[in-house]
Design an enzyme around this catalytic site. Structure first.
Site, mmCIF file in Angstrom:
data_model
loop_
_atom_site.group_PDB
_atom_site.id
_atom_site.type_symbol
_atom_site.label_atom_id
_atom_site.label_comp_id
_atom_site.label_asym_id
_atom_site.label_seq_id
_atom_site.Cartn_x
_atom_site.Cartn_y
_atom_site.Cartn_z
ATOM 1 C CB SER A 113 -1.083 -0.113 1.193
ATOM 2 O OG SER A 113 -1.771 0.912 1.278
ATOM 3 C CG HIS A 114 0.343 3.457 3.425
ATOM 4 N ND1 HIS A 114 -0.423 2.464 3.669
ATOM 5 C CD2 HIS A 114 0.693 3.775 4.552
ATOM 6 C CE1 HIS A 114 -0.476 2.002 4.795
ATOM 7 N NE2 HIS A 114 0.338 2.864 5.534
ATOM 8 C CG ASP A 277 -2.700 4.237 -1.562
ATOM 9 O OD1 ASP A 277 -3.513 3.975 -2.457
ATOM 10 O OD2 ASP A 277 -2.645 3.194 -0.485
ATOM 11 C CG ASP A 279 -3.023 -0.354 -2.423
ATOM 12 O OD1 ASP A 279 -2.620 0.484 -2.015
ATOM 13 O OD2 ASP A 279 -3.565 -1.272 -1.816
ATOM 14 C CG ASP A 281 -6.164 1.043 -1.027
ATOM 15 O OD1 ASP A 281 -5.258 1.793 -0.902
ATOM 16 O OD2 ASP A 281 -6.327 -0.059 -0.506
ATOM 17 N NE ARG A 282 -3.806 4.128 3.208
ATOM 18 C CZ ARG A 282 -3.367 4.171 4.264
ATOM 19 N NH1 ARG A 282 -2.798 5.454 4.492
ATOM 20 N NH2 ARG A 282 -3.358 3.195 5.134
ATOM 21 C CE LYS A 376 -7.637 2.106 2.023
ATOM 22 N NZ LYS A 376 -7.579 0.832 2.891
HETATM 23 C C1 G16 Z 1 -5.071 -0.468 5.468
HETATM 24 C C2 G16 Z 1 -6.275 -1.088 5.515
HETATM 25 C C3 G16 Z 1 -7.201 0.214 6.053
HETATM 26 C C4 G16 Z 1 -6.703 0.820 7.393
HETATM 27 C C5 G16 Z 1 -5.313 1.495 7.106
HETATM 28 C C6 G16 Z 1 -4.740 1.680 8.260
HETATM 29 O O1 G16 Z 1 -5.022 0.333 4.361
HETATM 30 O O2 G16 Z 1 -6.927 -1.510 4.390
HETATM 31 O O3 G16 Z 1 -8.652 -0.353 6.446
HETATM 32 O O4 G16 Z 1 -7.786 1.953 7.675
HETATM 33 O O5 G16 Z 1 -4.622 0.376 6.713
HETATM 34 O O6 G16 Z 1 -4.513 0.682 9.160
HETATM 35 P P1 G16 Z 1 -3.564 0.851 10.526
HETATM 36 O O7 G16 Z 1 -4.129 2.138 11.284
HETATM 37 O O8 G16 Z 1 -3.560 -0.476 11.270
HETATM 38 O O9 G16 Z 1 -2.042 1.074 9.786
HETATM 39 P P2 G16 Z 1 -4.292 0.285 3.414
HETATM 40 O O10 G16 Z 1 -4.279 1.431 2.257
HETATM 41 O O11 G16 Z 1 -2.766 0.677 3.798
HETATM 42 O O12 G16 Z 1 -4.274 -1.059 2.755
#
Ligand code: G16
Length: 551
Positions: A113-114, A277, A279, A281-282, A376
């Site tokens: 992801s990010h 981000d 991937d 989704d953000r 998302k």
């Molecule tokens: C993931 C999850 C999200 C979550 C985010 C932050 O996002 O899919 O539902 O809100 O992580 O999680 P944490 O607070 O545990 O770091 P992504 O975009 O990283 O896949």
């Protein structure tokens, strides 16, 4: 094609976090590490012979190598077909779209992801089920259990598959179909939003800038904003996906998307800015000299959904993660629809969407989406905003301020302390637990909650969620200090980091008074911030004077 059974021994650290297994690239490069986890997935999901799998990732370093390994393991584990994104690339929302459109048995998404990428960066892998959404906890727990006892994995002896040309090829008895996910995804977007109205807006001098952060959304953004909506080519910046995201941190927030932020806060700024981000989704939404918090964004999308063709028939309900502000709850109440509060993690929304209980979902962590897929969706959120802007013909800031004037403002901020020692982070959480009794009201003893200036504590708890669809219970989802006036402080340890611990502090108060809506969030939340630091002893325990990231 020969299938080899390879003897292996378990790794002890393959427990999926908030969103799959995320580790350093070097961890995934250990012999058998990736294979063990993939076999644990396949052993858990009980693959029907000949089933189809979707496969792709955000294009980060190690993506291509991992895809070749997974293809050979899929062939050896009885899959009949794998749909792979061209070049091995699929954004997370596009993967969800592909799983649903082609009714695959599920999908494997390779992304951290990010988190930063590159040889010294992070890699990740997660399994999505046939509904297109992240596997629920009972499946991720079962995968983890399988990873602790694994003794062998199956892999085909076969040459690598070419991933850069569209079309089919064979890997033993299995077909590998390299697909172009961009057109499937763009078509889905066109079915939801008023592209003609957005095109008219953009041709009337309304200027947008979208920052793909050298991550996966560049090709999708070009196709949608430039080719289909007529935006100038330079509206999409950092559009070339790179294996190391150009050395950047592909996290669309005020700190890491600084190039976009500088443009939107500079002279002659565009009218609208957005970023996505690693991937895809953000999303982060900016107006000219204005930042829309993700929590407000969810509420505003819900309040304006009647302006958007795909949502004109009304919303069944809204869901938000617990740390997300209650701004959406106020909209749900006004619309007379339910609002659900879930733990952090998109996987908790899947059941609610499948059961038809909610249409829109959102999280404070820059995630917004709907039941069009089960992830998302960054570009979807951008298009939703553009559709609203085209319909209302007002600047972003005016729309947000009108929203606050009508519903009141849920003043909100998140402070992240990244990369702190795990023991220190656990110490902070334990200290807070230990103080529950002292902080909260005790009616039996005729004692009110602790008083901090004008704020009085009502209750403290560790958030627990019972899924209304399948009754599953998730405990320990974040410590809440709830105040009598509705303000709150939430402490949570992130489940997505790979280095030490990340402690998140979520701060929220409610301001109905329009004359105070202009206040900067940090200023308005100053009392809560100092209470949070005091009760948690964070500075003393971590040695950190200030947060790494404030959003
Ligand atoms: C993931 C999850 C999200 C979550 C985010 C932050 O996002 O899919 O539902 O809100 O992580 O999680 P944490 O607070 O545990 O770091 P992504 O975009 O990283 O896949």
């Amino acid at each position: 094609m020969q299938i080899r059974m390879v003897a292996t021994t378990p790794f002890t650290d393959q427990k999926p976090g908030t969103s799959g297994l995320r580790k350093r690239v070097q961890a995934f490069r250990q012999p058998h590490y990736l294979e063990n986890f993939v076999q644990s997935i396949f052993d858990t999901i009980d693959v029907p012979a000949g089933a189809t799998l979707a496969l792709g990732g955000d294009g980060r370093h190690y993506n291509r190598e991992a895809i070749q390994v997974i293809l050979k393991m899929a062939a050896a584990n009885g899959f009949g077909r794998v749909l792979v994104g061209k070049g091995g690339i699929l954004s997370t929302p596009a993967a969800s779209c592909v799983i649903r459109k082609y009714k695959t048995h599920g999908g494997i998404i390779l992304s951290a992801s990010h988190n930063p990428g590159g040889p010294d960066g992070d890699f990740g892998i997660k399994y999505n089920t046939a509904n297109g959404g992240p596997a629920p906890e009972k499946i991720t727990e079962a995968i983890y259990a399988a990873s602790k006892t694994i003794a062998q994995y199956r892999i085909a002896d076969a040459p690598d598959i070419a991933l850069d040309e569209l079309g089919d090829s064979r890997l033993g008895d299995m077909t590998v179909s390299v697909i172009d996910p961009v057109s499937d995804y763009a078509e889905l977007m066109e079915s939801l939003f008023d592209f003609a109205a957005i095109r008219a807006l953009l041709s009337n001098g309304f200027r947008i800038r979208f920052d793909a952060m050298h991550a996966v959304t560049g090709p999708y953004a070009r196709e949608i904003f430039v080719n289909r909506l007529g935006a100038p080519a330079d509206s999409v910046i950092n559009a070339e996906p790179l294996e190391d995201f150009g050395g950047g941190h592909p996290d669309p927030n005020l700190t890491y998307a600084h190039e976009l932020v500088e443009a939107l806060y500079g002279g002659n700024a565009p009218d609208f800015g957005a970023a996505s981000d690693g991937d895809g989704d953000r999303n982060m939404i900016l107006g000219r000299h204005f930042f829309v918090t993700p929590s407000d964004s969810l509420a505003i999308l819900a309040a304006n959904a009647h302006l958007v063709p795909g949502y004109q028939q009304g919303l069944a309900g809204i869901a938000r993660s617990m740390p997300t502000s209650a701004a959406a709850d106020r909209v749900a109440a006004a619309l007379g629809i339910p609002c659900y509060e879930t733990p952090t993690g998109w996987k908790f929304f899947g059941n609610l969407m499948d059961a038809g209980k909610v249409t829109l979902c959102g999280e404070e962590s820059f995630g917004t989406g709907s039941d069009h897929i089960r992830e998302k969706d960054g570009l979807w959120a951008v298009l939703f905003w553009l559709n609203i802007l085209a319909a209302r013909k007002q600047p972003v800031e005016a729309i947000v301020r009108e929203h606050w004037a009508r519903f009141g403002r849920n003043v909100y901020s998140r402070h992240d302390y990244e990369g702190i020692p795990i023991d220190a982070a656990n110490g902070v959480m334990q200290r807070l637990h230990d103080r529950f009794a002292e902080l909260q009201a005790c009616p039996e003893q005729g004692r009110g909650g602790a008083q901090f200036g004008h704020l009085q504590v009502r209750r403290c708890d560790d958030f627990s969620y019972t899924d209304p669809v399948d009754g599953s219970v998730s405990q320990g989802q974040g410590i809440r200090i709830l105040f009598v006036d509705g303000s709150r402080i939430v402490f949570r340890l992130s489940g997505t980091g790979t280095e030490g611990a990340t402690l998140r502090i979520y701060l929220e108060s409610y301001e109905p008074d329009v004359s105070k809506h202009h206040l900067d969030a940090q200023q308005a939340l100053a009392t809560l911030i100092s209470i949070a630091l005091g009760v948690s002893e964070l500075r003393q325990r971590t040695g950190r004077e200030r947060p790494t990231v404030i959003t």
